[in-house]
Design a protein around this motif. Sequence first.
Motif, PDB file in Angstrom:
ATOM      1  N   LEU A   3       4.305  17.178  -9.778  1.00 17.89           N
ATOM      2  CA  LEU A   3       4.450  16.846  -8.362  1.00 17.89           C
ATOM      3  C   LEU A   3       3.153  16.271  -7.803  1.00 17.89           C
ATOM      4  O   LEU A   3       3.169  15.288  -7.047  1.00 17.89           O
ATOM      5  N   ALA A   4       2.032  16.850  -8.176  1.00 17.80           N
ATOM      6  CA  ALA A   4       0.744  16.310  -7.734  1.00 17.80           C
ATOM      7  C   ALA A   4       0.551  14.893  -8.262  1.00 17.80           C
ATOM      8  O   ALA A   4       0.047  14.010  -7.557  1.00 17.80           O
ATOM      9  N   ALA A   5       0.964  14.662  -9.511  1.00 15.46           N
ATOM     10  CA  ALA A   5       0.810  13.334 -10.107  1.00 15.46           C
ATOM     11  C   ALA A   5       1.736  12.321  -9.449  1.00 15.46           C
ATOM     12  O   ALA A   5       1.366  11.154  -9.271  1.00 15.46           O
ATOM     13  N   TRP A   6       2.946  12.735  -9.103  1.00 13.97           N
ATOM     14  CA  TRP A   6       3.873  11.819  -8.429  1.00 13.97           C
ATOM     15  C   TRP A   6       3.365  11.397  -7.054  1.00 13.97           C
ATOM     16  O   TRP A   6       3.565  10.261  -6.635  1.00 13.97           O
ATOM     17  N   THR A   7       2.739  12.324  -6.343  1.00 15.30           N
ATOM     18  CA  THR A   7       2.376  12.053  -4.953  1.00 15.30           C
ATOM     19  C   THR A   7       0.946  11.549  -4.788  1.00 15.30           C
ATOM     20  O   THR A   7       0.637  10.872  -3.802  1.00 15.30           O
ATOM     21  N   GLY A   8       0.063  11.862  -5.717  1.00 15.71           N
ATOM     22  CA  GLY A   8      -1.341  11.526  -5.556  1.00 15.71           C
ATOM     23  C   GLY A   8      -1.600  10.045  -5.387  1.00 15.71           C
ATOM     24  O   GLY A   8      -2.305   9.614  -4.454  1.00 15.71           O
ATOM     25  N   HIS A   9      -1.048   9.224  -6.280  1.00 14.34           N
ATOM     26  CA  HIS A   9      -1.330   7.785  -6.191  1.00 14.34           C
ATOM     27  C   HIS A   9      -0.659   7.146  -4.984  1.00 14.34           C
ATOM     28  O   HIS A   9      -1.157   6.158  -4.440  1.00 14.34           O
ATOM     29  N   VAL A  10       0.454   7.710  -4.530  1.00 11.28           N
ATOM     30  CA  VAL A  10       1.123   7.166  -3.338  1.00 11.28           C
ATOM     31  C   VAL A  10       0.273   7.442  -2.103  1.00 11.28           C
ATOM     32  O   VAL A  10       0.040   6.548  -1.274  1.00 11.28           O
ATOM     33  N   LEU A  11      -0.199   8.668  -1.978  1.00 14.60           N
ATOM     34  CA  LEU A  11      -1.077   9.007  -0.859  1.00 14.60           C
ATOM     35  C   LEU A  11      -2.344   8.164  -0.876  1.00 14.60           C
ATOM     36  O   LEU A  11      -2.813   7.691   0.173  1.00 14.60           O
ATOM     37  N   CYS A  12      -2.907   7.965  -2.059  1.00 16.52           N
ATOM     38  CA  CYS A  12      -4.149   7.186  -2.156  1.00 16.52           C
ATOM     39  C   CYS A  12      -3.942   5.734  -1.767  1.00 16.52           C
ATOM     40  O   CYS A  12      -4.829   5.113  -1.154  1.00 16.52           O
ATOM     41  N   ASN A  13      -2.814   5.159  -2.109  1.00 21.26           N
ATOM     42  CA  ASN A  13      -2.535   3.784  -1.701  1.00 21.26           C
ATOM     43  C   ASN A  13      -2.475   3.671  -0.188  1.00 21.26           C
ATOM     44  O   ASN A  13      -3.008   2.717   0.403  1.00 21.26           O
ATOM     45  N   ALA A  14      -1.823   4.639   0.456  1.00 23.71           N
ATOM     46  CA  ALA A  14      -1.788   4.638   1.916  1.00 23.71           C
ATOM     47  C   ALA A  14      -3.202   4.768   2.475  1.00 23.71           C
ATOM     48  O   ALA A  14      -3.614   4.021   3.385  1.00 23.71           O
ATOM     49  N   ALA A  15      -3.960   5.704   1.944  1.00 27.84           N
ATOM     50  CA  ALA A  15      -5.315   5.951   2.443  1.00 27.84           C
ATOM     51  C   ALA A  15      -6.220   4.747   2.225  1.00 27.84           C
ATOM     52  O   ALA A  15      -7.039   4.398   3.095  1.00 27.84           O
ATOM     53  N   GLU A  16      -6.093   4.094   1.079  1.00 28.27           N
ATOM     54  CA  GLU A  16      -6.917   2.923   0.786  1.00 28.27           C
ATOM     55  C   GLU A  16      -6.654   1.804   1.794  1.00 28.27           C
ATOM     56  O   GLU A  16      -7.589   1.155   2.288  1.00 28.27           O
ATOM     57  N   LEU A  17      -5.387   1.578   2.106  1.00 28.00           N
ATOM     58  CA  LEU A  17      -5.052   0.548   3.097  1.00 28.00           C
ATOM     59  C   LEU A  17      -5.629   0.891   4.469  1.00 28.00           C
ATOM     60  O   LEU A  17      -6.201   0.038   5.157  1.00 28.00           O
ATOM     61  N   LEU A  18      -5.472   2.146   4.867  1.00 31.03           N
ATOM     62  CA  LEU A  18      -5.953   2.544   6.189  1.00 31.03           C
ATOM     63  C   LEU A  18      -7.473   2.456   6.281  1.00 31.03           C
ATOM     64  O   LEU A  18      -8.028   1.996   7.293  1.00 31.03           O
ATOM     65  N   LYS A  19      -8.154   2.893   5.235  1.00 39.21           N
ATOM     66  CA  LYS A  19      -9.615   2.930   5.267  1.00 39.21           C
ATOM     67  C   LYS A  19     -10.224   1.531   5.332  1.00 39.21           C
ATOM     68  O   LYS A  19     -11.251   1.324   5.986  1.00 39.21           O
ATOM     69  N   TYR A  20      -9.594   0.563   4.685  1.00 36.27           N
ATOM     70  CA  TYR A  20     -10.217  -0.755   4.553  1.00 36.27           C
ATOM     71  C   TYR A  20      -9.519  -1.846   5.375  1.00 36.27           C
ATOM     72  O   TYR A  20      -9.709  -3.025   5.108  1.00 36.27           O
ATOM     73  N   THR A  21      -8.738  -1.441   6.404  1.00 38.93           N
ATOM     74  CA  THR A  21      -8.098  -2.450   7.261  1.00 38.93           C
ATOM     75  C   THR A  21      -8.326  -2.160   8.741  1.00 38.93           C
ATOM     76  O   THR A  21      -7.528  -2.562   9.584  1.00 38.93           O
ATOM     77  N   ASN A  22      -9.376  -1.426   9.055  1.00 40.82           N
ATOM     78  CA  ASN A  22      -9.723  -1.169  10.453  1.00 40.82           C
ATOM     79  C   ASN A  22      -8.547  -0.551  11.202  1.00 40.82           C
ATOM     80  O   ASN A  22      -8.195  -0.960  12.312  1.00 40.82           O
ATOM     81  N   ALA A  23      -7.949   0.472  10.584  1.00 40.57           N
ATOM     82  CA  ALA A  23      -6.745   1.077  11.162  1.00 40.57           C
ATOM     83  C   ALA A  23      -7.054   2.142  12.202  1.00 40.57           C
ATOM     84  O   ALA A  23      -6.135   2.645  12.852  1.00 40.57           O
TER      85      ALA A  23
END
Length: 686
Positions: free
Chosen positions: A139-159
């Motif tokens: 479950l951690a493996a299924w969700t980890g990369h999805v959460l990180c993709n969201a976080a990466e977009l937010l962190k680097y797009t002046n959100a």
Amino acid sequence: MKHNVRLLVLLACSVVILTQSLKAQQMLHPGINQNAADLAEMKRRVRAGEEPWKSAFDRLKAIADTPFVARPFAHVLRGPYARPNIGGNELSASAEMAYNYALVWYITSDRKYARKAIAILNAWSPVLWDFDYNDAKLLAAWTGHVLCNAAELLKYTNAGWEQKDIDAFRNMLMTVYYPLLRYYFPEANGNWDGAIIHSIMAIAVFTDNRAMFDNAVDHFLHGPVNGSVFKYIYPNGQCQESPRDQGHVQLGLGEFAGAAQVAYTQGLDLFSIGNNRIGMGFEYTAGFLLGKEPHCYCTISERAKNAGGNYEYVYRHYKAIGVELPFVKKAADAVRPKAARNVLTSVRQFDKNAIEKSKPIRRYPLQSVVGAGAIPQNPDTAGAVLVLPGQSVQAAIDRAAGSGGRVLIKAGIHILPATLQLPSGVHIYGEGMASVLFLDPASGMRDAIVNKEEDMHNIALKNLVIEGSGNVDPGTDPNSNRAFKGRYNRGGIIFRSSKEGGMHNITLEHITVRNCTFNGVLISGADSIAVSGCDLSENGGNVIPGASLQHNLLLTHCQNITISNSRLVTSPYGSGAALEHCKQASLTRCEIARNGYYGVLISESEAILVRQNLIEGNDRSGVLVAFLYKGSNKVITEQNLIHYNGGYGLESYAARGSRYEKNIYEGNGTGPLQEKISEEKSILMY
């Protein structure tokens, strides 16, 4: 000693060298599923109304416009078959919606979607403490990369995501997710480690941890048991979970492809390795889903035979680099009208000039030995003693020994009440995979077949199966009866003489021997041995006398040996082929892969030829020429494809008069040195 080594180049250098060159670099941001150029191109296509991206975005926005409130849990519990399931569904849904919102924010520039994504991450970051029960890592493996993709977009797009909240999310990744995932779990079916690698790569990118990223890449290439892409996808495209169900197969393929997508964003091409191994796995599976009947070294499962959503990116990636996958294209075409985020995140800006310049010249001597093992046929029954299931195989052999020597094992499960003893001058053959010899566990005996006489000669075993597990039903889980579990002690074909050349003229042709915790085939003291078209798999466990001492094929004190066109694969603790105190042997055109020890192990032997084999994914070196007392003499290893083994491609110590030339090496070990050739009389202590 002459070394004419040809190193196969991947993207202008080997994966190992490229990985090392990346170690000094900072992570690219945004840089998980897509980089800045990819995201900009995705946005441009949607806003220009180009299809299929515009319709995919409309579907995604419709999802994003539905009400959603995150419900975080401190302890997320998920057991087998989701029993219990406390917080698991909520975490999965939160991860999916966070990524959806983040993508819609990026495309529309509407901050309400950014606020929704941020609210989800901020809800979970200070609350989640741990995972528990059977599926915790999964479950951690299924969700980890999805959460990180969201976080990466937010962190680097002046959100508008505040630094204190970014720090809290990072803290959750590094104190909750990573401690659980960092040891991987290769003992499970391969989709687990595919997902774990995927999430560790994503976490590494978000946290700017190059060492973590490199560790995940190494596991992707060299992980043991079921841990690497070479353990999961076989050279013919079949997957480790093909006998289980096609849902899990597609899950595993999707996670390995997802990890490769992250790596590609960071400048590392894991799609091209192993002759486009990921593409081969997808093409094999898509073909089966669409009606093709591929060759399978198992009973391929008909369960969950519906195309999943991971085909789009794989199709577009390989198409961009000039690799056609027709069944993958058909699967992607079928799924695309209902897909949303997968279509958008498949947009990639490829540098065509760089692709052309980096294409390696591949002259692979062998890809796989498709068809090795017992094959269906209409055998010649004239003059043969026929054995039906339930009849005595031993009695038929004893009868044949005095009347022409031919025994036909008819299709069915033949349960042996005791070890089968072979006299001289007997030819035993079956009707293919349906003719199975199985030693009754209640017999209390270990070995299925042995020689009756020390000077046994002129015998042949052809076209049948020797099942070494404790149960003839393999079940649907490929891990359920694996020899590494060691709940039983069973051997396959064990022929022994107490003098050199005591036995002679032994033929094994199109024989399948599998799941023996002892050796699959052990022959000691024989002259003139021919092993051809055989499939020896999952033999060699850690039972007494211990790991690394029993193998798929072990020959000792033998001479005049030919081993050809065979599979010697997936020994849990042993080698594919081990030759000890042997003379005049050739090992050619074989697939020697996924073994837990060495691919080929040679010690104290003379005049050994290893030529035109595929040697891949073994946990230690592909070939080891070991020194024990006097060492080996005149070992020739040439024209083999030796790649992605855990140790060196080839390792040799004090082998006199030996030559290693024209081998193709790629991605072995963790450093650029693919061979270790030493004149020292070094004895390996492990």
